[in-house]
Motif scaffolding. Structure first.
Motif, PDB file in Angstrom:
ATOM      1  N   GLY A  79      -4.030   1.651  -1.647  1.00 57.85           N
ATOM      2  CA  GLY A  79      -2.774   1.242  -2.266  1.00 57.85           C
ATOM      3  C   GLY A  79      -2.770   1.178  -3.779  1.00 57.85           C
ATOM      4  N   LYS A  80      -3.633   1.929  -4.443  1.00 57.14           N
ATOM      5  CA  LYS A  80      -3.685   1.844  -5.907  1.00 57.14           C
ATOM      6  C   LYS A  80      -2.384   2.306  -6.550  1.00 57.14           C
ATOM      7  N   SER A  81      -1.745   3.332  -5.991  1.00 57.72           N
ATOM      8  CA  SER A  81      -0.478   3.796  -6.560  1.00 57.72           C
ATOM      9  C   SER A  81       0.593   2.724  -6.453  1.00 57.72           C
ATOM     10  N   PHE A 125      -9.807  -4.984  -7.333  1.00 56.84           N
ATOM     11  CA  PHE A 125     -10.350  -3.983  -6.414  1.00 56.84           C
ATOM     12  C   PHE A 125      -9.563  -4.047  -5.105  1.00 56.84           C
ATOM     13  N   LEU A 126      -8.938  -2.936  -4.740  1.00 50.24           N
ATOM     14  CA  LEU A 126      -8.179  -2.854  -3.488  1.00 50.24           C
ATOM     15  C   LEU A 126      -9.073  -2.288  -2.391  1.00 50.24           C
ATOM     16  N   ASP A 127      -9.072  -2.956  -1.257  1.00 52.16           N
ATOM     17  CA  ASP A 127      -9.939  -2.563  -0.153  1.00 52.16           C
ATOM     18  C   ASP A 127      -9.140  -2.573   1.139  1.00 52.16           C
ATOM     19  N   ALA A 128      -9.682  -1.969   2.179  1.00 51.86           N
ATOM     20  CA  ALA A 128      -9.064  -1.968   3.496  1.00 51.86           C
ATOM     21  C   ALA A 128     -10.133  -1.606   4.510  1.00 51.86           C
ATOM     22  N   THR A 129      -9.896  -1.925   5.764  1.00 54.41           N
ATOM     23  CA  THR A 129     -10.846  -1.571   6.806  1.00 54.41           C
ATOM     24  C   THR A 129     -10.878  -0.058   6.975  1.00 54.41           C
ATOM     25  N   ILE A 132      -8.511  -7.464  -3.146  1.00 56.78           N
ATOM     26  CA  ILE A 132      -7.324  -7.634  -2.313  1.00 56.78           C
ATOM     27  C   ILE A 132      -7.487  -6.734  -1.093  1.00 56.78           C
ATOM     28  N   ASP A 133      -7.445  -7.335   0.075  1.00 59.43           N
ATOM     29  CA  ASP A 133      -7.533  -6.591   1.328  1.00 59.43           C
ATOM     30  C   ASP A 133      -6.127  -6.140   1.721  1.00 59.43           C
ATOM     31  N   THR A 134      -5.891  -4.843   1.730  1.00 60.84           N
ATOM     32  CA  THR A 134      -4.559  -4.320   2.031  1.00 60.84           C
ATOM     33  C   THR A 134      -4.422  -3.829   3.465  1.00 60.84           C
ATOM     34  N   ARG A 194       2.093  -4.590   3.970  1.00 59.83           N
ATOM     35  CA  ARG A 194       3.123  -3.606   3.685  1.00 59.83           C
ATOM     36  C   ARG A 194       3.176  -3.393   2.172  1.00 59.83           C
ATOM     37  N   PRO A 195       3.703  -2.251   1.710  1.00 61.00           N
ATOM     38  CA  PRO A 195       3.778  -2.020   0.256  1.00 61.00           C
ATOM     39  C   PRO A 195       4.479  -3.142  -0.488  1.00 61.00           C
TER      40      PRO A 195
END
Length: 331
Positions: free
Chosen positions: A46-48, A118-122, A184-186, A190-191
Motif C-alpha cells: 500500500g505504499k502508493s 514501514f508498510l507490511d502485510a501477510t 503498519i500492518d495493512t 481497506r485503502p
C-alpha cells in the motif's frame, strides 16, 4: 496547497543538477525540511495509497527516490521552500539499501526529523493482491523461472511459489529497515483505513513517544505491527447480551456494562501499570511509536473499549492514537 507527486526521476535529477551548478559552484550546506516522512515496505502493501494520503495532507511526495540522492534532495527542498516532504523508497533501489540506514542515522544526528514508516502485510494477503492486479513483483526476475508446466494447475502452483519466493527475498532485504521504522500492518485494511491511519501518524508528530492503541479480532489474525499484544477474550463478552450485540465498545451501554465487571477493571489496571512502568525505557531508547494491540473474539466490544479507555488514561502524559482494525473497516 497540494503539490503533485513527482514520479519522474529525470526531473529530480535535473533539479538537483540546476541546484548544484547554480552560480558555477555547489550550494552550501543547509538544514533539512522541518518534517520528512520516509515511506517504505513490502511491495503490494500500500505504499502508493500511503503517499497519496500524505499528498492530501500537504506533503510534497517523491516516489522511488534513490537513497544516494536523499541528502541532496532534502537540501534542495529546504532552499526552495519549507514544505513537508514524503519520500518513498522500496526494493527497486535494492543496490542502495545498505547505504540508507547509515545515511538516516547521519541525518538524524544532524538534526533532521525523519519519520520512517514501514508498510507490511501477510504473505497470503500480498499474493492475493498481486493475483488480483496481475502486476509482477519487482523481484520476480531475481528468481529463476520455473520449468514449463504441462497443466494449468502446475503453472498456477509454480507461479505462486515464485511469487512467494520473491516476497520472502524482499522481506530479507528490507528487514533491517523494518526494525528501525514504525510498522503498519495493512493485511486487513481497506485503502480508506490506511489513508486515515497515515494522516493520524503525521498529526501525532511532535511527541517524544506516541502510544498507538489498536483493537483487533483474533479470528482475523494478530496485527504484524504490534509491539505488545493483550488478549481480553477471557473477560465477559457483551456480544451475548442481546441489547448490546449490535453496539460496540465506544457506545455508553457497552462501556457501562464492562465497567461493572471486576475482571475488566483489574485487567485495565494491570495493563496500565505495565505500560507506565516501561514507557520511560522506550523513551530512553528513542522510540517514536509503541503499538499496543488489544484483541478479543470479534474486535467490536471488549478490545474497542480497552483501546479507547487506555488512550484516554495515557493521553495526559503521552501522545496517543486509537485504531480499530475491524470496527473501522465497517465505517
Amino acid at each position: 496547497m497540494n503539490v503533485p507527486r513527482n514520479d519522474n526521476l529525470q526531473e529530480v535529477l535535473a533539479n538537483l543538477q540546476d541546484f548544484t551548478t547554480a552560480g558555477g559552484e555547489a550550494a552550501g550546506p543547509a538544514s533539512a525540511p522541518p518534517e520528512v516522512v520516509l515511506v517504505t515496505g513490502i511491495s503490494g502493501s500500500g505504499k502508493s495509497v500511503a503517499l497519496h494520503a500524505l499528498e492530501d495532507a500537504g506533503f510534497f511526495c517523491v516516489d522511488n527516490l534513490p537513497p544516494e540522492l536523499l541528502r541532496e534532495f532534502l537540501r534542495l527542498e529546504h532552499e526552495r521552500s519549507d514544505r513537508r516532504v514524503a519520500i518513498a523508497v522500496d526494493v527497486r533501489s535494492a543496490g542502495s539499501l545498505p547505504h540508507l540506514l547509515p545515511l538516516l542515522e547521519e541525518l538524524r544526528t544532524e538534526g533532521v526529523a525523519i519519520t520512517s514508516v514501514f508498510l507490511d502485510a501477510t504473505t497470503d494477503a500480498l499474493v492475493r493482491r498481486f493475483s488480483e492486479t496481475r502486476r509482477p513483483h519487482p523481484l520476480s526476475d531475481a528468481n529463476p523461472s520455473p520449468a514449463p508446466a504441462r497443466r494449468r494447475e502446475d503453472s498456477t502452483v509454480d507461479g505462486r511459489r515464485a511469487l512467494v519466493d520473491a516476497i520472502e527475498l524482499e522481506r530479507e532485504l528490507l528487514g533491517a529497515l523494518r526494525e528501525v521504522s514504525t510498522v503498519i500492518d495493512t493485511s486487513q485494511l481497506r485503502p480508506a483505513q490506511l489513508r486515515a491511519w497515515m494522516r493520524g501518524l503525521v498529526r501525532a508528530e511532535g511527541h517524544r513517544l506516541t502510544l498507538v492503541f489498536e483493537s483487533f479480532a483474533f479470528k482475523h489474525g494478530v496485527p504484524l505491527d504490534a509491539d505488545y499484544v493483550f488478549d481480553v477474550r477471557v473477560l465477559p463478552n457483551p456480544y451475548y447480551i442481546r441489547e448490546l450485540r449490535p453496539q460496540n465498545g465506544r457506545d455508553a451501554p457497552v462501556a457501562e456494562y464492562l465497567q461493572a465487571q471486576p475482571e475488566v477493571t483489574e485487567m485495565l489496571t494491570q495493563i496500565e501499570s505495565f505500560l507506565s512502568r516501561w514507557l520511560p525505557a522506550f523513551e530512553a531508547d528513542q522510540r517514536s511509536y509503541l503499538t499496543v494491540a488489544i484483541g478479543c473474539t470479534g474486535g467490536q466490544h471488549r478490545s474497542v473499549y480497552f483501546a479507547e479507555t487506555l488512550a484516554r488514561r495515557f493521553g495526559a502524559r503521552s501522545g496517543t492514537l486509537v485504531r480499530h482494525r475491524e470496527l473501522d473497516a465497517r465505517d
